[in-house]
Design a protein around this motif. Structure first.
Motif, PDB file in Angstrom:
ATOM      1  N   TRP A 197    -114.487 -12.859 -11.296  1.00 24.29           N
ATOM      2  CA  TRP A 197    -113.162 -13.360 -11.702  1.00 24.29           C
ATOM      3  C   TRP A 197    -113.075 -14.798 -11.199  1.00 24.29           C
ATOM      4  O   TRP A 197    -113.387 -15.074 -10.032  1.00 24.29           O
ATOM      5  CB  TRP A 197    -112.039 -12.509 -11.096  1.00 24.29           C
ATOM      6  CG  TRP A 197    -110.692 -13.129 -11.273  1.00 24.29           C
ATOM      7  CD1 TRP A 197    -109.969 -13.219 -12.435  1.00 24.29           C
ATOM      8  CD2 TRP A 197    -109.901 -13.781 -10.267  1.00 24.29           C
ATOM      9  NE1 TRP A 197    -108.794 -13.892 -12.203  1.00 24.29           N
ATOM     10  CE2 TRP A 197    -108.725 -14.239 -10.881  1.00 24.29           C
ATOM     11  CE3 TRP A 197    -110.090 -14.022  -8.896  1.00 24.29           C
ATOM     12  CZ2 TRP A 197    -107.736 -14.926 -10.184  1.00 24.29           C
ATOM     13  CZ3 TRP A 197    -109.108 -14.703  -8.200  1.00 24.29           C
ATOM     14  CH2 TRP A 197    -107.943 -15.141  -8.843  1.00 24.29           C
TER      15      TRP A 197
ATOM     16  N   PRO B 295    -104.720 -12.042  -9.215  1.00 23.80           N
ATOM     17  CA  PRO B 295    -105.692 -12.076 -10.304  1.00 23.80           C
ATOM     18  C   PRO B 295    -105.206 -11.301 -11.529  1.00 23.80           C
ATOM     19  O   PRO B 295    -104.686 -10.189 -11.400  1.00 23.80           O
ATOM     20  CB  PRO B 295    -106.925 -11.385  -9.709  1.00 23.80           C
ATOM     21  CG  PRO B 295    -106.782 -11.523  -8.230  1.00 23.80           C
ATOM     22  CD  PRO B 295    -105.302 -11.499  -7.974  1.00 23.80           C
ATOM     23  N   GLN B 296    -105.379 -11.911 -12.692  1.00 26.53           N
ATOM     24  CA  GLN B 296    -105.197 -11.221 -13.964  1.00 26.53           C
ATOM     25  C   GLN B 296    -106.601 -10.975 -14.512  1.00 26.53           C
ATOM     26  O   GLN B 296    -107.290 -11.919 -14.907  1.00 26.53           O
ATOM     27  CB  GLN B 296    -104.390 -12.098 -14.935  1.00 26.53           C
ATOM     28  CG  GLN B 296    -104.327 -11.561 -16.360  1.00 26.53           C
ATOM     29  CD  GLN B 296    -103.607 -10.228 -16.426  1.00 26.53           C
ATOM     30  OE1 GLN B 296    -102.496 -10.094 -15.931  1.00 26.53           O
ATOM     31  NE2 GLN B 296    -104.242  -9.240 -17.039  1.00 26.53           N
ATOM     32  N   THR B 297    -107.030  -9.745 -14.451  1.00 17.95           N
ATOM     33  CA  THR B 297    -108.399  -9.443 -14.879  1.00 17.95           C
ATOM     34  C   THR B 297    -108.537  -7.959 -15.165  1.00 17.95           C
ATOM     35  O   THR B 297    -107.817  -7.136 -14.581  1.00 17.95           O
ATOM     36  CB  THR B 297    -109.420  -9.855 -13.790  1.00 17.95           C
ATOM     37  OG1 THR B 297    -110.733  -9.459 -14.198  1.00 17.95           O
ATOM     38  CG2 THR B 297    -109.115  -9.230 -12.440  1.00 17.95           C
TER      39      THR B 297
ATOM     40  N   SER C 105    -112.470  -4.649 -11.781  1.00 13.75           N
ATOM     41  CA  SER C 105    -111.822  -3.933 -10.669  1.00 13.75           C
ATOM     42  C   SER C 105    -111.818  -4.762  -9.391  1.00 13.75           C
ATOM     43  O   SER C 105    -110.999  -4.525  -8.505  1.00 13.75           O
ATOM     44  CB  SER C 105    -112.534  -2.606 -10.410  1.00 13.75           C
ATOM     45  OG  SER C 105    -113.804  -2.829  -9.815  1.00 13.75           O
ATOM     46  N   LEU C 106    -112.733  -5.736  -9.291  1.00 12.34           N
ATOM     47  CA  LEU C 106    -112.884  -6.564  -8.076  1.00 12.34           C
ATOM     48  C   LEU C 106    -113.008  -5.690  -6.838  1.00 12.34           C
ATOM     49  O   LEU C 106    -112.472  -5.998  -5.778  1.00 12.34           O
ATOM     50  CB  LEU C 106    -111.721  -7.559  -7.919  1.00 12.34           C
ATOM     51  CG  LEU C 106    -111.480  -8.518  -9.078  1.00 12.34           C
ATOM     52  CD1 LEU C 106    -110.381  -9.520  -8.720  1.00 12.34           C
ATOM     53  CD2 LEU C 106    -112.758  -9.261  -9.473  1.00 12.34           C
TER      54      LEU C 106
ATOM     55  N   THR D 254    -107.754  -5.753  -7.099  1.00 12.66           N
ATOM     56  CA  THR D 254    -107.056  -6.830  -7.804  1.00 12.66           C
ATOM     57  C   THR D 254    -105.666  -7.117  -7.250  1.00 12.66           C
ATOM     58  O   THR D 254    -105.038  -8.085  -7.651  1.00 12.66           O
ATOM     59  CB  THR D 254    -106.916  -6.502  -9.298  1.00 12.66           C
ATOM     60  OG1 THR D 254    -106.235  -5.245  -9.412  1.00 12.66           O
ATOM     61  CG2 THR D 254    -108.263  -6.409  -9.973  1.00 12.66           C
ATOM     62  N   ASP D 255    -105.184  -6.267  -6.349  1.00 11.89           N
ATOM     63  CA  ASP D 255    -103.833  -6.480  -5.811  1.00 11.89           C
ATOM     64  C   ASP D 255    -103.911  -7.470  -4.653  1.00 11.89           C
ATOM     65  O   ASP D 255    -103.538  -7.183  -3.509  1.00 11.89           O
ATOM     66  CB  ASP D 255    -103.215  -5.153  -5.372  1.00 11.89           C
ATOM     67  CG  ASP D 255    -101.693  -5.192  -5.434  1.00 11.89           C
ATOM     68  OD1 ASP D 255    -101.144  -6.314  -5.547  1.00 11.89           O
ATOM     69  OD2 ASP D 255    -101.064  -4.123  -5.374  1.00 11.89           O
TER      70      ASP D 255
ATOM     71  N   TRP E   3    -104.202  -8.516   0.624  1.00 14.76           N
ATOM     72  CA  TRP E   3    -104.151  -7.407  -0.317  1.00 14.76           C
ATOM     73  C   TRP E   3    -102.902  -6.611  -0.033  1.00 14.76           C
ATOM     74  O   TRP E   3    -102.439  -6.570   1.125  1.00 14.76           O
ATOM     75  CB  TRP E   3    -105.383  -6.502  -0.179  1.00 14.76           C
ATOM     76  CG  TRP E   3    -106.585  -7.031  -0.881  1.00 14.76           C
ATOM     77  CD1 TRP E   3    -106.912  -6.856  -2.208  1.00 14.76           C
ATOM     78  CD2 TRP E   3    -107.635  -7.830  -0.322  1.00 14.76           C
ATOM     79  NE1 TRP E   3    -108.095  -7.501  -2.482  1.00 14.76           N
ATOM     80  CE2 TRP E   3    -108.565  -8.108  -1.349  1.00 14.76           C
ATOM     81  CE3 TRP E   3    -107.887  -8.349   0.952  1.00 14.76           C
ATOM     82  CZ2 TRP E   3    -109.707  -8.866  -1.148  1.00 14.76           C
ATOM     83  CZ3 TRP E   3    -109.028  -9.102   1.157  1.00 14.76           C
ATOM     84  CH2 TRP E   3    -109.926  -9.358   0.116  1.00 14.76           C
TER      85      TRP E   3
END
Ligand SMILES: *[C@@H]1O[C@H](CO)[C@@H](O)[C@H](O)[C@H]1NC(C)=O
Ligand SMILES: *[C@@H]1O[C@H](CO)[C@@H](O)[C@H](O)[C@H]1NC(C)=O
Ligand SMILES: *[C@@H]1O[C@H](CO)[C@@H](O)[C@H](O)[C@H]1NC(C)=O
Length: 258
Positions: A20, A106-108, A111-112, A219-220, A141
């Motif tokens: 990302w 993040p906008q994706t 799953s990061l 992603t949070d 996070w």
């Protein structure tokens, strides 16, 4: 007898993949108002950032709080032409809460999650710096297993003008009186083995902590300014800014040049 050949490890060099890319090259530089951030909504999840956490009680938009520009990036990050200024002030009340907040996430669809490297550089500016009397959560996070914080932590005394990384309830890296106007570069290494990498300015990042950060990424991931109230009192504040750049997530490496 085993062939020696099978014992030779594979030495192929694999290059890191950026999972990302939160660097701001694709947001409009000419406008300098970060108007592109206003295009994001829950029903129109465009761009590389979610922008839903900001003072919104008086019809403000995301771009009321976010400013892009070359002066807001680490000059060492050549892969990026601009960084972001994230602002809070007395009207940064989001959905009526007591904290003052402006954050981007993040906008994706990735799953990061896993053994990954979360890169971010930040500056406490000389203009409109944060008040050290308050706790500011500036990278975290939602699960709070690894937070970058500035200021007097609630429930702790004597840390005031300190930039630090908290994981598992303890400080795993800190600097007292962080130099305003200096870029601090971080890599949060999630998963296993995990760890923290740090440098300033254009210096290569080195690993300063090796152990699990207690989380697996995800992603949070909040980038911005969250200022806590002190003892529930209403907040007294002038405009407060943080600058960020060099934000991306890669799956190996890590790349140690800011
Ligand atoms: C930026 O735009 C280019 C061209 O449209 C695209 O290939 C690239 O994936 C974009 N990068 C990001 C981070 O969105
Ligand atoms: C706080 O910032 C917002 C957004 O830029 C602005 O609309 C508002 O006037 C500011 N409030 C004060 C008290 O300066
Ligand atoms: C706000 O700024 C004014 C003028 O610089 C200063 O006198 C005051 O102490 C500041 N207040 C806070 C809470 O930082």
């Amino acid at each position: 007898m085993k062939s020696l050949f099978t014992l030779v490890p594979c030495l192929a060099v694999t290059s890191a993949t950026v999972l990302w890319d939160g660097r701001f090259n694709n947001y409009s530089y000419a406008l300098r108002t970060a108007a592109d951030f206003d295009k994001w909504s829950w029903s129109n999840q465009v761009g590389t950032y979610q922008t839903y956490i900001y003072g919104n009680l008086h019809g403000e938009t995301a771009s009321s709080w976010l400013t892009l520009g070359s002066t807001f990036k680490n000059p060492a990050t050549t892969a990026e032409t601009q960084g972001i200024k994230i602002k809070i002030n007395s009207t940064s009340t989001w959905n009526g809460g007591p904290m003052l907040r402006t954050e981007i996430l993040p906008q994706t669809t990735a799953s990061l999650s896993g053994h990954l490297y979360f890169h971010v550089s930040l500056q406490i500016p000389t203009v409109n710096p944060p008040d050290p009397a308050y706790e500011h959560q500036i990278i975290f996070w939602e699960e709070h297993y690894a937070d970058i914080k500035y200021g007097q932590l609630s429930g702790q005394n004597g840390v005031g003008d300190t930039l630090q990384v908290i994981s598992g309830g303890t400080s795993i890296w800190s600097v007292q009186q962080p130099v305003k106007g200096t870029w601090y570069n971080f890599i949060l290494e999630t998963g296993s083995p995990g760890g923290l990498w740090v440098s300033t300015g254009n210096n290569a990042l080195t690993k300063v902590f090796t152990d699990s950060l207690g989380g697996n990424g995800g992603t949070d991931w909040h980038i911005g300014a969250l200022r806590l109230p002190i003892n529930g009192q209403s907040q007294v504040i002038n405009e407060t800014d943080f600058y960020y750049s060099g934000i991306y997530v890669e799956d190996s490496g890590p790349t140690t040049q800011p």
